[in-house]
Structure formats: C-alpha cells, structure tokens
Design a protein around this motif. Structure first.
Motif, PDB file in Angstrom:
ATOM      1  N   SER A   1      68.522  13.027   1.219  1.00  0.00           N
ATOM      2  CA  SER A   1      68.227  12.211   0.046  1.00  0.00           C
ATOM      3  C   SER A   1      68.032  13.102  -1.166  1.00  0.00           C
ATOM      4  N   GLY A   2      68.386  12.561  -2.293  1.00  0.00           N
ATOM      5  CA  GLY A   2      68.115  13.225  -3.564  1.00  0.00           C
ATOM      6  C   GLY A   2      66.896  12.651  -4.240  1.00  0.00           C
ATOM      7  N   HIS A   3      66.303  11.624  -3.631  1.00  0.00           N
ATOM      8  CA  HIS A   3      65.192  10.924  -4.275  1.00  0.00           C
ATOM      9  C   HIS A   3      64.017  10.673  -3.335  1.00  0.00           C
ATOM     10  N   ALA A   4      63.908  11.417  -2.265  1.00  0.00           N
ATOM     11  CA  ALA A   4      62.837  11.186  -1.295  1.00  0.00           C
ATOM     12  C   ALA A   4      61.506  11.688  -1.839  1.00  0.00           C
ATOM     13  N   THR A   5      60.470  10.949  -1.523  1.00  0.00           N
ATOM     14  CA  THR A   5      59.109  11.367  -1.849  1.00  0.00           C
ATOM     15  C   THR A   5      58.515  12.072  -0.632  1.00  0.00           C
ATOM     16  N   ALA A   6      57.373  12.695  -0.826  1.00  0.00           N
ATOM     17  CA  ALA A   6      56.676  13.320   0.304  1.00  0.00           C
ATOM     18  C   ALA A   6      56.338  12.266   1.349  1.00  0.00           C
ATOM     19  N   GLU A   7      56.004  11.059   0.898  1.00  0.00           N
ATOM     20  CA  GLU A   7      55.701   9.970   1.827  1.00  0.00           C
ATOM     21  C   GLU A   7      56.933   9.569   2.630  1.00  0.00           C
ATOM     22  N   ASP A   8      58.099   9.576   1.981  1.00  0.00           N
ATOM     23  CA  ASP A   8      59.348   9.267   2.695  1.00  0.00           C
ATOM     24  C   ASP A   8      59.599  10.287   3.805  1.00  0.00           C
ATOM     25  N   ILE A   9      59.398  11.557   3.495  1.00  0.00           N
ATOM     26  CA  ILE A   9      59.634  12.612   4.485  1.00  0.00           C
ATOM     27  C   ILE A   9      58.646  12.479   5.641  1.00  0.00           C
ATOM     28  N   GLU A  10      57.396  12.215   5.329  1.00  0.00           N
ATOM     29  CA  GLU A  10      56.391  12.024   6.384  1.00  0.00           C
ATOM     30  C   GLU A  10      56.717  10.807   7.245  1.00  0.00           C
ATOM     31  N   ARG A  11      57.157   9.736   6.608  1.00  0.00           N
ATOM     32  CA  ARG A  11      57.547   8.536   7.370  1.00  0.00           C
ATOM     33  C   ARG A  11      58.722   8.855   8.288  1.00  0.00           C
ATOM     34  N   GLY A  12      59.700   9.585   7.772  1.00  0.00           N
ATOM     35  CA  GLY A  12      60.845   9.992   8.591  1.00  0.00           C
ATOM     36  C   GLY A  12      60.414  10.805   9.797  1.00  0.00           C
ATOM     37  N   LYS A  13      59.492  11.737   9.577  1.00  0.00           N
ATOM     38  CA  LYS A  13      58.986  12.552  10.691  1.00  0.00           C
ATOM     39  C   LYS A  13      58.290  11.680  11.722  1.00  0.00           C
ATOM     40  N   ALA A  14      57.507  10.716  11.248  1.00  0.00           N
ATOM     41  CA  ALA A  14      56.803   9.815  12.168  1.00  0.00           C
ATOM     42  C   ALA A  14      57.781   8.966  12.972  1.00  0.00           C
ATOM     43  N   LEU A  15      58.928   8.637  12.367  1.00  0.00           N
ATOM     44  CA  LEU A  15      59.937   7.831  13.056  1.00  0.00           C
ATOM     45  C   LEU A  15      60.861   8.673  13.933  1.00  0.00           C
ATOM     46  N   GLY A  16      60.801   9.991  13.797  1.00  0.00           N
ATOM     47  CA  GLY A  16      61.564  10.839  14.713  1.00  0.00           C
ATOM     48  C   GLY A  16      62.725  11.631  14.142  1.00  0.00           C
ATOM     49  N   ILE A  17      62.751  11.878  12.810  1.00  0.00           N
ATOM     50  CA  ILE A  17      63.849  12.704  12.299  1.00  0.00           C
ATOM     51  C   ILE A  17      63.731  14.116  12.858  1.00  0.00           C
ATOM     52  N   SER A  18      64.872  14.755  13.005  1.00  0.00           N
ATOM     53  CA  SER A  18      64.907  16.148  13.452  1.00  0.00           C
ATOM     54  C   SER A  18      64.730  17.087  12.275  1.00  0.00           C
ATOM     55  N   SER A  19      65.214  16.636  11.102  1.00  0.00           N
ATOM     56  CA  SER A  19      65.141  17.470   9.914  1.00  0.00           C
ATOM     57  C   SER A  19      65.391  16.612   8.681  1.00  0.00           C
ATOM     58  N   PHE A  20      65.080  17.188   7.522  1.00  0.00           N
ATOM     59  CA  PHE A  20      65.337  16.532   6.243  1.00  0.00           C
ATOM     60  C   PHE A  20      66.036  17.535   5.336  1.00  0.00           C
ATOM     61  N   LEU A  21      67.057  17.055   4.615  1.00  0.00           N
ATOM     62  CA  LEU A  21      67.754  17.869   3.618  1.00  0.00           C
ATOM     63  C   LEU A  21      67.706  17.146   2.280  1.00  0.00           C
ATOM     64  N   GLY A  22      67.192  17.822   1.255  1.00  0.00           N
ATOM     65  CA  GLY A  22      67.171  17.247  -0.086  1.00  0.00           C
ATOM     66  C   GLY A  22      68.473  17.535  -0.813  1.00  0.00           C
ATOM     67  N   LYS A  23      69.043  16.494  -1.419  1.00  0.00           N
ATOM     68  CA  LYS A  23      70.266  16.660  -2.214  1.00  0.00           C
ATOM     69  C   LYS A  23      69.868  17.196  -3.588  1.00  0.00           C
ATOM     70  N   PRO A  24      70.645  18.054  -4.184  1.00  0.00           N
ATOM     71  CA  PRO A  24      71.830  18.687  -3.603  1.00  0.00           C
ATOM     72  C   PRO A  24      71.407  19.838  -2.679  1.00  0.00           C
ATOM     73  N   PHE A  25      72.222  20.075  -1.682  1.00  0.00           N
ATOM     74  CA  PHE A  25      71.972  21.197  -0.790  1.00  0.00           C
ATOM     75  C   PHE A  25      73.269  21.970  -0.631  1.00  0.00           C
ATOM     76  N   SER A  26      73.124  23.201  -0.211  1.00  0.00           N
ATOM     77  CA  SER A  26      74.296  24.076  -0.090  1.00  0.00           C
ATOM     78  C   SER A  26      74.871  24.002   1.317  1.00  0.00           C
ATOM     79  N   ALA A  27      76.064  24.529   1.458  1.00  0.00           N
ATOM     80  CA  ALA A  27      76.684  24.623   2.780  1.00  0.00           C
ATOM     81  C   ALA A  27      75.833  25.510   3.684  1.00  0.00           C
ATOM     82  N   GLN A  28      75.187  26.518   3.104  1.00  0.00           N
ATOM     83  CA  GLN A  28      74.319  27.404   3.886  1.00  0.00           C
ATOM     84  C   GLN A  28      73.098  26.640   4.412  1.00  0.00           C
TER      85      GLN A  28
END
Length: 119
Positions: free
Chosen positions: A81-108
């Motif tokens: 996401s390019g617009h995620a809040t800290a709460e969004d990331i925490e919610r994702g972790k609680a739901l079981g995401i493996s990782s989060f990438l903030g847009k824009p991100f590099s190929a690396q």
C-alpha cells in the motif's frame, strides 16, 4: 520457479510489479479484483505467495487476506500500500500477513521480501 498471485486494481502497478517479479524469475498470475483472485484460489492453491494491494474497490486487502486464510492459511501473504497507516499494518499482522511493503518500493525491497519467504 515461484508462482505468485498478484492482486492490484491499478493496471500500471500490475504491469510494473509483473515485470519486477518476472525479472526475479517468478511466474505471475495478475488479478485486478480480489473477487476474481479468490475464485481462482478456490480451485488452484499452487501459489508460493500472494502479493495484494490494501486499498481496492469491492474487496480490500483485508477482505482478501481473511478469505485466503480461510481457504489456505499456509500461503504467505504480502500486503502492499501507498497509504497504509500504522493501524493498518498492525491489523494486517493480526490477520496473518507475512510482510508489508509500502509503495513505492524498489525491486531490491521486493527481492529481499521474496528471499525471506521463499527460503
């Protein structure tokens, strides 16, 4: 060759991510709607991970994540996401995401996440 389900409602993002992932020698199945991706996942769960946008019409990334986890809790799920809040990331972790990438991100950035998941 890792098999990736890519879900994003923006055609330009799908195009760019597909190119990045293919350069990393991944097979990419792109979807512009979470609903279509979930229909596919019901019959084909042979994915090494799912890369999904958070903000989308109809089903957002949390909706897709919840449905994926009910179908197969073992498929790693990367939320982007390019617009995620800290709460969004925490919610994702609680739901079981493996990782989060903030847009824009590099190929690396993407390569580092993939190497951790595909070990």
């Amino acid at each position: 060759m890792p098999r990736i389900m890519l879900i994003d409602d923006e055609p330009g993002v799908i195009f760019a991510l597909k190119l990045m992932l293919e350069a990393l020698e991944c097979e990419v199945l792109p979807f512009s709607q979470g609903k279509l991706a979930l229909e596919t996942l019901k019959t084909d769960q042979r994915f090494d991970f799912i890369l999904c946008d958070l903000r989308m019409p109809e089903l957002d990334g949390f909706d897709v994540l919840t449905a994926v986890k009910s179908l197969n809790s073992n498929i790693p799920f990367i939320l982007i996401s390019g617009h995620a809040t800290a709460e969004d990331i925490e919610r994702g972790k609680a739901l079981g995401i493996s990782s989060f990438l903030g847009k824009p991100f590099s190929a690396q950035d993407l390569k580092e996440i993939l190497s951790k998941i595909l070990i």
